[in-house]
Design a protein around this motif. Structure first.
Motif, PDB file in Angstrom:
ATOM      1  N   CYS A  68       0.847  -1.202   0.000  1.00  0.00           N
ATOM      2  CA  CYS A  68       0.000   0.000   0.000  1.00  0.00           C
ATOM      3  C   CYS A  68       0.882   1.252   0.000  1.00  0.00           C
ATOM      4  CB  CYS A  68      -0.908  -0.026   1.228  1.00  0.00           C
ATOM      5  SG  CYS A  68      -2.067   1.355   1.301  1.00  0.00           S
ATOM      6  N   ARG A  69       0.533   2.218  -0.885  1.00  0.00           N
ATOM      7  CA  ARG A  69       1.315   3.449  -0.995  1.00  0.00           C
ATOM      8  C   ARG A  69       0.532   4.687  -0.514  1.00  0.00           C
ATOM      9  NH1 ARG A  69       6.299   1.342  -1.622  1.00  0.00           N
ATOM     10  NH2 ARG A  69       6.279  -0.273  -3.250  1.00  0.00           N
ATOM     11  N   ASP A  70      -0.725   4.503  -0.211  1.00  0.00           N
ATOM     12  CA  ASP A  70      -1.586   5.633   0.159  1.00  0.00           C
ATOM     13  C   ASP A  70      -1.910   5.550   1.648  1.00  0.00           C
ATOM     14  OD1 ASP A  70      -3.175   7.809   0.176  1.00  0.00           O
ATOM     15  OD2 ASP A  70      -4.853   6.898  -0.906  1.00  0.00           O
ATOM     16  N   LEU A  71      -1.767   6.658   2.341  1.00  0.00           N
ATOM     17  CA  LEU A  71      -2.035   6.691   3.771  1.00  0.00           C
ATOM     18  C   LEU A  71      -3.517   6.479   4.070  1.00  0.00           C
ATOM     19  CD1 LEU A  71      -1.136   7.182   6.692  1.00  0.00           C
ATOM     20  CD2 LEU A  71      -1.348   9.641   6.263  1.00  0.00           C
ATOM     21  N   ALA A  72      -4.395   7.079   3.239  1.00  0.00           N
ATOM     22  CA  ALA A  72      -5.838   6.930   3.474  1.00  0.00           C
ATOM     23  C   ALA A  72      -6.268   5.484   3.309  1.00  0.00           C
ATOM     24  CB  ALA A  72      -6.606   7.845   2.522  1.00  0.00           C
ATOM     25  N   GLU A  73      -5.733   4.822   2.281  1.00  0.00           N
ATOM     26  CA  GLU A  73      -6.092   3.409   2.090  1.00  0.00           C
ATOM     27  C   GLU A  73      -5.570   2.545   3.239  1.00  0.00           C
ATOM     28  OE1 GLU A  73      -4.879   1.955  -1.649  1.00  0.00           O
ATOM     29  OE2 GLU A  73      -6.241   3.239  -2.822  1.00  0.00           O
ATOM     30  N   ALA A  74      -4.342   2.819   3.679  1.00  0.00           N
ATOM     31  CA  ALA A  74      -3.794   2.050   4.796  1.00  0.00           C
ATOM     32  C   ALA A  74      -4.670   2.199   6.033  1.00  0.00           C
ATOM     33  CB  ALA A  74      -2.363   2.503   5.091  1.00  0.00           C
ATOM     34  N   ASP A  75      -5.145   3.428   6.288  1.00  0.00           N
ATOM     35  CA  ASP A  75      -6.021   3.641   7.439  1.00  0.00           C
ATOM     36  C   ASP A  75      -7.364   2.946   7.245  1.00  0.00           C
ATOM     37  OD1 ASP A  75      -8.082   5.695   8.981  1.00  0.00           O
ATOM     38  OD2 ASP A  75      -6.162   5.444  10.001  1.00  0.00           O
ATOM     39  N   LYS A  76      -7.847   2.903   5.966  1.00  0.00           N
ATOM     40  CA  LYS A  76      -9.118   2.226   5.683  1.00  0.00           C
ATOM     41  C   LYS A  76      -8.992   0.730   5.960  1.00  0.00           C
ATOM     42  CE  LYS A  76     -10.130   1.184   1.517  1.00  0.00           C
ATOM     43  NZ  LYS A  76     -10.484   1.217   0.081  1.00  0.00           N
ATOM     44  N   TRP A  77      -7.864   0.118   5.517  1.00  0.00           N
ATOM     45  CA  TRP A  77      -7.695  -1.319   5.743  1.00  0.00           C
ATOM     46  C   TRP A  77      -7.527  -1.618   7.241  1.00  0.00           C
ATOM     47  CZ3 TRP A  77      -9.739  -3.067   1.836  1.00  0.00           C
ATOM     48  CH2 TRP A  77      -9.395  -2.715   0.542  1.00  0.00           C
ATOM     49  N   ARG A  78      -6.915  -0.716   7.941  1.00  0.00           N
ATOM     50  CA  ARG A  78      -6.798  -0.913   9.398  1.00  0.00           C
ATOM     51  C   ARG A  78      -8.175  -0.879  10.056  1.00  0.00           C
ATOM     52  NH1 ARG A  78      -6.980   2.286  13.756  1.00  0.00           N
ATOM     53  NH2 ARG A  78      -5.880   1.565  15.642  1.00  0.00           N
ATOM     54  N   GLU A 106      -0.453  -0.779  11.121  1.00  0.00           N
ATOM     55  CA  GLU A 106      -0.112   0.383  11.958  1.00  0.00           C
ATOM     56  C   GLU A 106       1.337   0.795  11.744  1.00  0.00           C
ATOM     57  OE1 GLU A 106      -1.088  -0.951  15.829  1.00  0.00           O
ATOM     58  OE2 GLU A 106      -3.244  -0.476  15.665  1.00  0.00           O
ATOM     59  N   ARG A 107       2.224  -0.195  11.595  1.00  0.00           N
ATOM     60  CA  ARG A 107       3.624   0.150  11.311  1.00  0.00           C
ATOM     61  C   ARG A 107       3.751   0.816   9.940  1.00  0.00           C
ATOM     62  NH1 ARG A 107       5.563  -4.661  11.538  1.00  0.00           N
ATOM     63  NH2 ARG A 107       5.696  -4.698  13.808  1.00  0.00           N
ATOM     64  N   ARG A 108       2.937   0.324   8.971  1.00  0.00           N
ATOM     65  CA  ARG A 108       2.990   0.918   7.637  1.00  0.00           C
ATOM     66  C   ARG A 108       2.446   2.354   7.663  1.00  0.00           C
ATOM     67  NH1 ARG A 108       5.893   1.464   3.282  1.00  0.00           N
ATOM     68  NH2 ARG A 108       4.662   1.920   1.408  1.00  0.00           N
ATOM     69  N   ILE A 109       1.415   2.598   8.478  1.00  0.00           N
ATOM     70  CA  ILE A 109       0.853   3.948   8.599  1.00  0.00           C
ATOM     71  C   ILE A 109       1.915   4.912   9.142  1.00  0.00           C
ATOM     72  CG2 ILE A 109      -0.823   5.322   9.896  1.00  0.00           C
ATOM     73  CD1 ILE A 109      -2.769   2.963   9.617  1.00  0.00           C
ATOM     74  N   ILE A 110       2.698   4.448  10.120  1.00  0.00           N
ATOM     75  CA  ILE A 110       3.774   5.295  10.664  1.00  0.00           C
ATOM     76  C   ILE A 110       4.806   5.595   9.574  1.00  0.00           C
ATOM     77  CG2 ILE A 110       5.632   5.394  12.362  1.00  0.00           C
ATOM     78  CD1 ILE A 110       3.892   3.658  14.187  1.00  0.00           C
ATOM     79  N   GLU A 111       5.118   4.582   8.736  1.00  0.00           N
ATOM     80  CA  GLU A 111       6.093   4.793   7.667  1.00  0.00           C
ATOM     81  C   GLU A 111       5.591   5.801   6.634  1.00  0.00           C
ATOM     82  OE1 GLU A 111       6.744   0.940   6.101  1.00  0.00           O
ATOM     83  OE2 GLU A 111       7.944   0.228   7.824  1.00  0.00           O
ATOM     84  N   LEU A 112       4.255   5.822   6.413  1.00  0.00           N
ATOM     85  CA  LEU A 112       3.685   6.770   5.446  1.00  0.00           C
ATOM     86  C   LEU A 112       3.440   8.146   6.063  1.00  0.00           C
ATOM     87  CD1 LEU A 112       1.117   4.380   3.703  1.00  0.00           C
ATOM     88  CD2 LEU A 112       3.319   5.165   2.806  1.00  0.00           C
ATOM     89  N   GLY A 113       3.804   8.337   7.328  1.00  0.00           N
ATOM     90  CA  GLY A 113       3.656   9.642   7.970  1.00  0.00           C
ATOM     91  C   GLY A 113       2.361   9.809   8.734  1.00  0.00           C
ATOM     92  N   GLY A 114       1.681   8.737   9.044  1.00  0.00           N
ATOM     93  CA  GLY A 114       0.424   8.814   9.771  1.00  0.00           C
ATOM     94  C   GLY A 114       0.623   8.755  11.276  1.00  0.00           C
ATOM     95  N   PRO A 115      -0.471   8.732  12.035  1.00  0.00           N
ATOM     96  CA  PRO A 115      -0.371   8.705  13.503  1.00  0.00           C
ATOM     97  C   PRO A 115       0.097   7.344  14.012  1.00  0.00           C
ATOM     98  CG  PRO A 115      -2.661   8.531  12.833  1.00  0.00           C
ATOM     99  CD  PRO A 115      -1.868   8.778  11.565  1.00  0.00           C
ATOM    100  N   ASN A 116       0.593   7.344  15.246  1.00  0.00           N
ATOM    101  CA  ASN A 116       1.071   6.119  15.887  1.00  0.00           C
ATOM    102  C   ASN A 116      -0.060   5.540  16.740  1.00  0.00           C
ATOM    103  OD1 ASN A 116       2.510   4.041  16.997  1.00  0.00           O
ATOM    104  ND2 ASN A 116       3.946   5.326  18.141  1.00  0.00           N
ATOM    105  N   TYR A 117      -0.750   4.517  16.205  1.00  0.00           N
ATOM    106  CA  TYR A 117      -1.871   3.916  16.931  1.00  0.00           C
ATOM    107  C   TYR A 117      -1.407   2.939  18.018  1.00  0.00           C
ATOM    108  CZ  TYR A 117      -4.850   5.764  13.208  1.00  0.00           C
ATOM    109  OH  TYR A 117      -5.505   6.601  12.330  1.00  0.00           O
ATOM    110  N   THR A 118      -0.180   2.443  17.922  1.00  0.00           N
ATOM    111  CA  THR A 118       0.289   1.448  18.899  1.00  0.00           C
ATOM    112  C   THR A 118       0.498   2.055  20.279  1.00  0.00           C
ATOM    113  OG1 THR A 118       2.586   1.876  18.239  1.00  0.00           O
ATOM    114  CG2 THR A 118       1.416   0.105  17.112  1.00  0.00           C
ATOM    115  N   ARG A 119       0.608   3.374  20.342  1.00  0.00           N
ATOM    116  CA  ARG A 119       0.842   4.019  21.629  1.00  0.00           C
ATOM    117  C   ARG A 119      -0.361   3.891  22.548  1.00  0.00           C
ATOM    118  NH1 ARG A 119       2.690  10.032  20.918  1.00  0.00           N
ATOM    119  NH2 ARG A 119       4.269   8.876  19.712  1.00  0.00           N
ATOM    120  N   HIS A 120      -1.554   3.836  21.975  1.00  0.00           N
ATOM    121  CA  HIS A 120      -2.776   3.767  22.776  1.00  0.00           C
ATOM    122  C   HIS A 120      -3.488   2.427  22.591  1.00  0.00           C
ATOM    123  CE1 HIS A 120      -2.209   8.056  23.338  1.00  0.00           C
ATOM    124  NE2 HIS A 120      -2.155   8.205  22.021  1.00  0.00           N
TER     125      HIS A 120
END
Length: 300
Positions: free
Chosen positions: A37-47, A89-103
């Protein structure tokens, strides 16, 4: 009037349903690898999609009547989805998204206490149990805390806790003992002083009676005189015993002359010489030796 099932099977309704499906976009399939996945929005959608699937399966696993095999399968599927969610979640961090693992949520036991999940791999969460899977045979024991072993105290630990209070050196610090000891000490001191004064008075009377020649044998005076007489008698008996011991030591008299140390050594030496001669010489040689000593007039 036709029923609902008959209405759904009518030609018009089937035609309308077919046209609606043709207008829909083809159903997208979630990528197998999160790295594709190369898109942050799609990565968040799949999550979010994975989260919904986990929620449905967690709600389903709460039913204890599903059976052991189904519960174990559901628990495996949930753990697989959790691992997949971690990848996204790790991929979202790589694409510049928020860190969901913290919470992220923590694993809890049957009482709701947070427990640590061992993970030998060191990446992502460990294997978890949900709902009725926590009560399966062999799983419930994992959440039970082992009984605390009572450590036996060593001699060092016992002596380490012994201080001045153990021996009673600090009993008077609370003030209670001083209040009890004060009157008792005063009473005992008064009794001792009174007894001493009485004894001194009796001794003075006894001395006056002895000087005047009168016989004082009444009351406490006789008691004092009797005690002094006992001391004198005991002293005389001790002297007599010492005299008896001294006389017994002097009773031994030697009526025959005793050999001194030099004489004892000489006789022991002659005896040893004789034993050596008897051991290493023959009888004929001894006779010849005796004969020679007689001829030469040798006494030894």
């Amino acid at each position: 009037m036709a029923r609902n099932e008959e209405k759904a099977q009518s030609m018009l309704n089937r035609f309308i349903t077919m046209k609606a499906e043709e207008k829909k976009k083809p159903k997208e399939r979630r990528p197998y690898l999160a790295s594709e996945c190369r898109d942050l929005a799609e990565a968040d959608k799949w999550r979010q999609q994975i989260m919904r699937e986990i929620g449905r399966k967690v709600a389903e696993i709460q039913n204890e009547g599903l059976g052991e095999h189904r519960l174990r399968d559901l628990n495996d599927e949930i753990n697989k989805l959790i691992r997949e969610k971690t990848h996204w979640e790790r991929r979202i961090i790589e694409l510049g998204g928020p860190n969901y693992t913290r919470h992220s949520a923590k694993m809890t036991d049957l009482d709701g206490n947070i427990v640590d999940v061992p993970n030998p791999g060191g990446r992502g969460p460990g294997y978890r149990y949900f709902g009725a899977a926590k009560k399966l045979p062999g799983v419930k024991e994992l959440f039970e805390k082992p009984p605390e072993l009572r450590k036996r105290r060593t001699r060092y630990d016992i002596y380490k806790r012994i201080d001045a209070s153990y021996y009673g050196y600090r009993d008077d610090e609370d003030g209670i003992l001083e209040k009890l000891e004060g009157p008792a000490e005063t009473k005992m001191r008064a009794a001792v002083v009174e007894e001493w004064m009485e004894m001194e008075k009796i001794k003075a009377e006894a001395r006056r009676a002895v000087k005047s020649g009168a016989v004082a044998e009444v009351g406490a005076v006789s008691k004092i005189l009797f005690e002094e007489e006992e001391d004198v008698v005991e002293e005389e008996r001790r002297i007599e015993r010492e005299k008896e011991v001294t006389e017994k030591e002097k009773e031994f008299v030697a009526h025959v002359p005793l050999p001194d140390e030099e004489e004892i050594k000489r006789r022991v030496l002659e005896k040893k010489k004789q034993e050596m001669l008897n051991k290493y010489t023959s009888s004929e040689l001894l006779e010849e030796l005796t004969e020679a000593k007689t001829l030469l007039n040798i006494q030894q």
